[in-house]
Scaffold this motif. Sequence first.
Motif, PDB file in Angstrom:
ATOM      1  N   PRO A  71       1.014  -1.274  -0.117  1.00  0.00           N
ATOM      2  CA  PRO A  71       0.174  -0.023  -0.174  1.00  0.00           C
ATOM      3  C   PRO A  71       0.873   1.280   0.013  1.00  0.00           C
ATOM      4  N   ARG A  72       0.147   2.218  -0.269  1.00  0.00           N
ATOM      5  CA  ARG A  72       1.132   3.678  -0.276  1.00  0.00           C
ATOM      6  C   ARG A  72       0.225   4.689   0.195  1.00  0.00           C
ATOM      7  N   VAL A  73       1.052   5.654   0.751  1.00  0.00           N
ATOM      8  CA  VAL A  73       0.092   6.981   1.304  1.00  0.00           C
ATOM      9  C   VAL A  73       0.922   8.038   0.640  1.00  0.00           C
ATOM     10  N   LYS A  74       0.081   8.590  -0.488  1.00  0.00           N
ATOM     11  CA  LYS A  74       0.808   9.902  -1.209  1.00  0.00           C
ATOM     12  C   LYS A  74       1.979   9.442  -1.891  1.00  0.00           C
ATOM     13  N   GLY A  75       2.267   8.406  -2.193  1.00  0.00           N
ATOM     14  CA  GLY A  75       3.375   7.791  -3.068  1.00  0.00           C
ATOM     15  C   GLY A  75       4.361   7.013  -1.821  1.00  0.00           C
ATOM     16  N   THR A  76       4.140   7.185  -0.655  1.00  0.00           N
ATOM     17  CA  THR A  76       5.226   6.485   0.136  1.00  0.00           C
ATOM     18  C   THR A  76       4.717   5.110   0.485  1.00  0.00           C
ATOM     19  N   ILE A  77       5.719   4.135  -0.048  1.00  0.00           N
ATOM     20  CA  ILE A  77       5.313   2.801   0.290  1.00  0.00           C
ATOM     21  C   ILE A  77       5.422   2.437   1.781  1.00  0.00           C
ATOM     22  N   ILE A  78       4.345   1.715   2.071  1.00  0.00           N
ATOM     23  CA  ILE A  78       4.176   1.180   3.552  1.00  0.00           C
ATOM     24  C   ILE A  78       4.490  -0.444   3.562  1.00  0.00           C
ATOM     25  N   LEU A  79       5.725  -0.444   3.980  1.00  0.00           N
ATOM     26  CA  LEU A  79       6.259  -1.990   3.957  1.00  0.00           C
ATOM     27  C   LEU A  79       6.246  -2.516   5.225  1.00  0.00           C
ATOM     28  N   ARG A  80       5.013  -3.229   5.565  1.00  0.00           N
ATOM     29  CA  ARG A  80       4.504  -3.530   6.932  1.00  0.00           C
ATOM     30  C   ARG A  80       5.172  -5.165   7.239  1.00  0.00           C
ATOM     31  N   ALA A  81       6.019  -4.832   8.398  1.00  0.00           N
ATOM     32  CA  ALA A  81       6.729  -5.841   8.742  1.00  0.00           C
ATOM     33  C   ALA A  81       6.444  -6.553  10.144  1.00  0.00           C
ATOM     34  N   ARG A  82       5.147  -6.714  10.539  1.00  0.00           N
ATOM     35  CA  ARG A  82       4.898  -6.985  11.712  1.00  0.00           C
ATOM     36  C   ARG A  82       4.837  -8.660  12.038  1.00  0.00           C
ATOM     37  N   ASP A  83       4.971  -9.293  11.112  1.00  0.00           N
ATOM     38  CA  ASP A  83       5.213 -10.923  11.286  1.00  0.00           C
ATOM     39  C   ASP A  83       6.404 -11.507  10.353  1.00  0.00           C
ATOM     40  N   ILE A 136      15.384   7.346   0.611  1.00  0.00           N
ATOM     41  CA  ILE A 136      15.137   7.482   2.244  1.00  0.00           C
ATOM     42  C   ILE A 136      13.830   6.506   2.562  1.00  0.00           C
ATOM     43  N   VAL A 137      14.325   5.808   3.770  1.00  0.00           N
ATOM     44  CA  VAL A 137      13.314   4.842   4.214  1.00  0.00           C
ATOM     45  C   VAL A 137      13.219   5.149   5.945  1.00  0.00           C
ATOM     46  N   ALA A 138      11.872   5.245   6.511  1.00  0.00           N
ATOM     47  CA  ALA A 138      11.865   5.643   7.917  1.00  0.00           C
ATOM     48  C   ALA A 138      11.700   3.845   8.562  1.00  0.00           C
ATOM     49  N   PHE A 139      12.299   3.623   9.410  1.00  0.00           N
ATOM     50  CA  PHE A 139      12.337   2.286  10.151  1.00  0.00           C
ATOM     51  C   PHE A 139      12.191   2.403  11.571  1.00  0.00           C
ATOM     52  N   PRO A 140      11.686   1.407  12.206  1.00  0.00           N
ATOM     53  CA  PRO A 140      11.594   1.362  13.822  1.00  0.00           C
ATOM     54  C   PRO A 140      13.204   1.247  14.531  1.00  0.00           C
ATOM     55  N   THR A 141      13.219   1.807  15.522  1.00  0.00           N
ATOM     56  CA  THR A 141      13.972   1.473  16.458  1.00  0.00           C
ATOM     57  C   THR A 141      13.463   1.378  17.910  1.00  0.00           C
ATOM     58  N   ILE A 172       9.134  10.752   1.583  1.00  0.00           N
ATOM     59  CA  ILE A 172      10.160   9.723   1.804  1.00  0.00           C
ATOM     60  C   ILE A 172       9.696   8.692   0.863  1.00  0.00           C
ATOM     61  N   ASP A 173      10.661   7.795   0.587  1.00  0.00           N
ATOM     62  CA  ASP A 173      10.355   6.448  -0.463  1.00  0.00           C
ATOM     63  C   ASP A 173       9.200   5.543   0.341  1.00  0.00           C
ATOM     64  N   ALA A 174       9.733   5.221   1.451  1.00  0.00           N
ATOM     65  CA  ALA A 174       9.074   4.268   2.068  1.00  0.00           C
ATOM     66  C   ALA A 174       9.247   4.271   3.654  1.00  0.00           C
ATOM     67  N   ILE A 175       8.250   3.230   4.368  1.00  0.00           N
ATOM     68  CA  ILE A 175       8.282   3.294   5.793  1.00  0.00           C
ATOM     69  C   ILE A 175       8.402   1.881   6.149  1.00  0.00           C
ATOM     70  N   LEU A 176       9.165   1.340   6.918  1.00  0.00           N
ATOM     71  CA  LEU A 176       9.231  -0.009   7.344  1.00  0.00           C
ATOM     72  C   LEU A 176       8.408   0.112   8.784  1.00  0.00           C
ATOM     73  N   ASP A 177       7.260  -0.741   8.643  1.00  0.00           N
ATOM     74  CA  ASP A 177       6.250  -0.617   9.749  1.00  0.00           C
ATOM     75  C   ASP A 177       6.395  -1.836  10.591  1.00  0.00           C
ATOM     76  N   GLY A 178       6.931  -1.556  11.726  1.00  0.00           N
ATOM     77  CA  GLY A 178       7.340  -2.492  12.752  1.00  0.00           C
ATOM     78  C   GLY A 178       6.126  -2.344  13.981  1.00  0.00           C
ATOM     79  N   GLY A 179       5.434  -1.632  13.968  1.00  0.00           N
ATOM     80  CA  GLY A 179       4.449  -1.212  15.315  1.00  0.00           C
ATOM     81  C   GLY A 179       5.203  -0.335  16.024  1.00  0.00           C
ATOM     82  N   ALA A 180       4.608  -0.081  17.386  1.00  0.00           N
ATOM     83  CA  ALA A 180       5.054   1.017  18.239  1.00  0.00           C
ATOM     84  C   ALA A 180       6.406   0.857  18.834  1.00  0.00           C
ATOM     85  N   CYS A 181       7.092   1.726  19.060  1.00  0.00           N
ATOM     86  CA  CYS A 181       8.559   1.640  19.676  1.00  0.00           C
ATOM     87  C   CYS A 181       8.274   1.435  21.268  1.00  0.00           C
TER      88      CYS A 181
END
Length: 379
Positions: free
Chosen positions: A24-36, A56-61, A194-203
């Motif tokens: 899925p995308r939001v305004k072109g930014t790809i949502i890379l779900r990685a919850r399992d 540029i990719v946003a990622f969880p820490t 940004i290009d994408a977000i790696l979605d790993g849930g809440a920090c």
Amino acid sequence: MVIFWRRSILPGGVWRCILDLTWPRVKGTIILRARDPQEEEKAIGYAAEILKKGGIVAFPTETVYGLGANALDPEAVRGIYRVKQRPADNPLIVHITGIKKARELVRFIPPEAVVLAKKFWPGPLTLIFNKKKLVPDITTAGLSSVAVRVPGHPLALKLIAGAGVPLAAPSANLSGRPSPTTAEHVLEDMAGSIDAILDGGACSVGVESTVLSFISDPPVLLRPGGTTLETLEAVLQKKILDLTTDTSGRGGDFAGAPPSPGMKYRHYAPKVPLYLVEGEGLPQKQQLAALSESFALMGYKVALILFEESVGLFPAPVVRVLGSRKNPQLAAEQLFAVLRSMDSLDVDVIIAEGMDDKDLGRAIMNRLRKAASQVITPS
Ligand code: TXA
Ligand code: MG
């Protein structure tokens, strides 16, 4: 135009276009779900490809989400400053997978810092050393030192390893806004830029890493964070110079250059004024009551940020609870989400209750002071 630019960064040509449709995308930014685990491998592989190509990719820490790009690629790093609207004099933290990688980037790691790295990495501790030439000047905003950290989140570690390069990553918020602790927060500020977000849930930690400089001796605390000053001193068995205890509410009115450029900027600020009432006990309660009453009398709609123990003591149309005073871990985890939620409320002013300036409370109070337009210390 934006689409064309994006395509030049993203991997895989025609196949990439097909692959893209699965995300899925939001305004072109790809949502890379990685919850399992199933989603994870695909998502990390894709995110790593984008990073290798200079994207540029946003990622969880474990602390907050980071806005990642190849730390050794000046063009990619320039993109971080641009999309975050980050002042050019504020350096970035370089995220790596271990102390061996740190040695590739820095000139010398003192034995005491090795002790801390071995004890606290991966984890919320950033260490500053003199940099090698390999680290581009833009990554360190022209400083001869570089901040490095090994994040304590499995997705972050896998992403850095997959990209095969160190990742420069500030918190993934627009400059001045509260740091993001969920992928949704990142989207609020960064969707479409940004290009994408790696979605790993809440920090899990919720406040950023502790920043400790080993450029001089004794080491200097530049930002209190997820690893407490007390624990660091206990391990080192010596005092750390704490340069973060400024209570001006602006996080530092330094006569000359601040020891860390980030110290001089106001941060985390909600859109309406925030009054922080410091201290504990009766004087604090009286001050909170007087302040909320006087704002109510002026016809202002007040939002209170309180600890559980104070709920019900002060009437206000909106109350947000940070959990118990006795549980600073929970307060830290929730702090930025609560500050962000203030912007969607129809209120005129926010009053926040402070806590003790020790252990994790030191990091919480540091963030609240930077968010505050006024800090009140009851006598
Ligand atoms: O938990 C964290 O540290 C998060 C996650 C994403 O890792 N990152 C983060 O980065 O909070 P940022 O850019 O929002 O904050 C980094 C702070 C800034 O205040 C910056 O001025 C300081 O570290 N800093 C970075 N490099 C420095 C250097 N060479 N000397 C002094 N301060 C430095
Ligand atoms: Mg930040």
